[in-house]
Structures are given as C-alpha cells and as structure tokens.
Design an enzyme around this catalytic site. Sequence first.
Site, PDB file in Angstrom:
ATOM      1  N   ALA A 182      -9.774   4.696   4.864  1.00  0.00           N
ATOM      2  CA  ALA A 182      -9.692   5.877   5.739  1.00  0.00           C
ATOM      3  C   ALA A 182     -11.034   6.592   5.860  1.00  0.00           C
ATOM      4  CB  ALA A 182      -8.625   6.869   5.282  1.00  0.00           C
ATOM      5  N   GLY A 183     -11.367   6.941   7.101  1.00  0.00           N
ATOM      6  CA  GLY A 183     -12.543   7.744   7.381  1.00  0.00           C
ATOM      7  C   GLY A 183     -13.807   6.985   7.698  1.00  0.00           C
ATOM      8  N   GLY A 235      -8.734   8.538  10.301  1.00  0.00           N
ATOM      9  CA  GLY A 235      -9.061   8.577  11.722  1.00  0.00           C
ATOM     10  C   GLY A 235     -10.209   9.480  12.111  1.00  0.00           C
ATOM     11  N   LYS A 291       0.870  -1.178   0.000  1.00  0.00           N
ATOM     12  CA  LYS A 291       0.000   0.000   0.000  1.00  0.00           C
ATOM     13  C   LYS A 291       0.906   1.228   0.000  1.00  0.00           C
ATOM     14  CE  LYS A 291      -2.993   2.730   2.974  1.00  0.00           C
ATOM     15  NZ  LYS A 291      -3.634   2.831   4.310  1.00  0.00           N
ATOM     16  N   ASN A 319      -9.211   0.316  10.287  1.00  0.00           N
ATOM     17  CA  ASN A 319      -8.392   0.161  11.480  1.00  0.00           C
ATOM     18  C   ASN A 319      -9.035   0.878  12.659  1.00  0.00           C
ATOM     19  OD1 ASN A 319      -4.858   0.675  12.365  1.00  0.00           O
ATOM     20  ND2 ASN A 319      -6.476  -0.384  13.417  1.00  0.00           N
ATOM     21  N   THR A 320      -8.988   2.211  12.650  1.00  0.00           N
ATOM     22  CA  THR A 320      -9.447   2.986  13.802  1.00  0.00           C
ATOM     23  C   THR A 320     -10.888   2.680  14.182  1.00  0.00           C
ATOM     24  OG1 THR A 320      -7.938   4.766  13.161  1.00  0.00           O
ATOM     25  CG2 THR A 320      -9.655   5.316  14.745  1.00  0.00           C
TER      26      THR A 320
END
EC number: 2.8.1.10
Length: 255
Positions: free
Chosen positions: A183-184, A157, A96, A205-206
């Site tokens: 992301a997001g 995040g 990535k 992830n987050t």
Amino acid sequence: MFKIGNFTLNSRLLLGTGKFDNEEIQTQAIAAAETEVLTFAVRRMNLYDKDLPNPLAKVDLSKFITFPNTAGAKTAKEAVRIAEIANHAGVCDMIKVEVIGDDETLLPDPLETYEACKVLLEKGYTVCPYISNDVVLAKRLEELGVHAIMPLASPIGTGRGINNPLNLRYIIERVNVPVIVDAGIGSPKDACHAMELGADGILLNTAISSAADPVKMAEAMNKGISAGRLSYEAGRIPVKYTAQASSPTEGIGFL
C-alpha cells in the site's frame, strides 16, 4: 528466492488484480510484471456463482499462486469468515488478513487484525497480516506465528511512497519472517527504496493499474524492485558529511 510459509517465491513483486480498465490490459500487465503471486479480494471473485462476472476470467490461474485477501472486513470475525469462504472454494490457504479500522484513511485495525490472525493460525492457514508501520505490533504478530508481515508504505491508493522509512527499517530488522511492503507505493522509485531498506517484496495494485500505461509501469516496477534488492545485497556506501575525492592522491607527482 524467499519463502512465505511453504510457498517458495522467485519474483519479489506480488500483484493486485483490481482496477484495470479491461481484461487485455490486465493480462498484459501481469505478464510484464513477471509475478508469481496474484492477490484479489475474495468478495470480488463470486466464488460460488459462476453466472456473475469474474474479474480474473481471462487469467490462467494455474500458472500463479493465488493470494486471497479479506478486504471489506471490519472485524476479526468477518475476516475469518471471508478467509474460510476462499478456502472452502479451493483457493490457496495463504491469506492476506486485511481488517480496516477507519473508513477515511483505510488504516488497518491492529486489535482486530491480531485477533483474526490468532484464529486463522489455529485453523492452519498461512497468515500474512496487513498492518500500519507499527514496530511493536509487527513483533507481536511474529511471536504469534504469522508467516509474513505486510506493513504499509502509506495509506492505500495514495501513491505517497514511504512515509516512515525509519519504522519500516525497524520492522525489517526486528522480525524474522518476510516483510512485504503493501500500500502507498506510487512509482518504481518508491518500490526500489523499500527494497533498498531490506524488504523481501512489494505488493502493488493501484500504482500499476491506474498508471497511464499499466503495462509499461508493470515492467518498470519489476525492474525497480530487482534493482532495489540488488542494491540492498550489494551494500550502499555510508552517508558522509564531508567530501572525499574519488581519485587517490597517493603517488601523484607535483605538476
């Protein structure tokens, strides 16, 4: 089932491995997510020093496709160097490409990302660039030869969900490589929405690791992604501006 380069995937949830409170929760969340792909920042792995902490020490990596990323890179040169460190250590050659251009928003640098992808493709890597929702850049990267496009839903995040669903849909419609939304994403609703738009997968992830109960959230995300994909394949009804009765009126007698 879909393919990224030579890698065939059944699960459409790709899981980041950072930010978990402890190894036990991390391991349980990975199981609940039913993922096949684990991504990690090469800089966190201490690949050449076994005496330093390994954040994946309790995970049997032989059961997964490992997907290193170049987090921390700010130039194409740095991204290429990080990718080569991972490759020389025997980690998967699918990378990535993440090159951050702004420290506050953590938005990717399009020029450095493009250059890094060009070099890594020449070196034979399976290349998956992380980009903003720039439709033209996505198309240019596909023409360059990347194996997947990874547009953000919103900044890393933030948990804001999909800020620009129109651009995301444009990317999905215009490129002929897998689109992994990255992301997001903040909730299963966001993940489901991305999949309903036609995304091939979601990298998380987050949203999982920072949830009140990461294990339950991993399960919820897994189900949300599956539901969104099934909905996309089924084909939703068109949006209308006038009401339409769901019961037929033909053949009904007068009362």
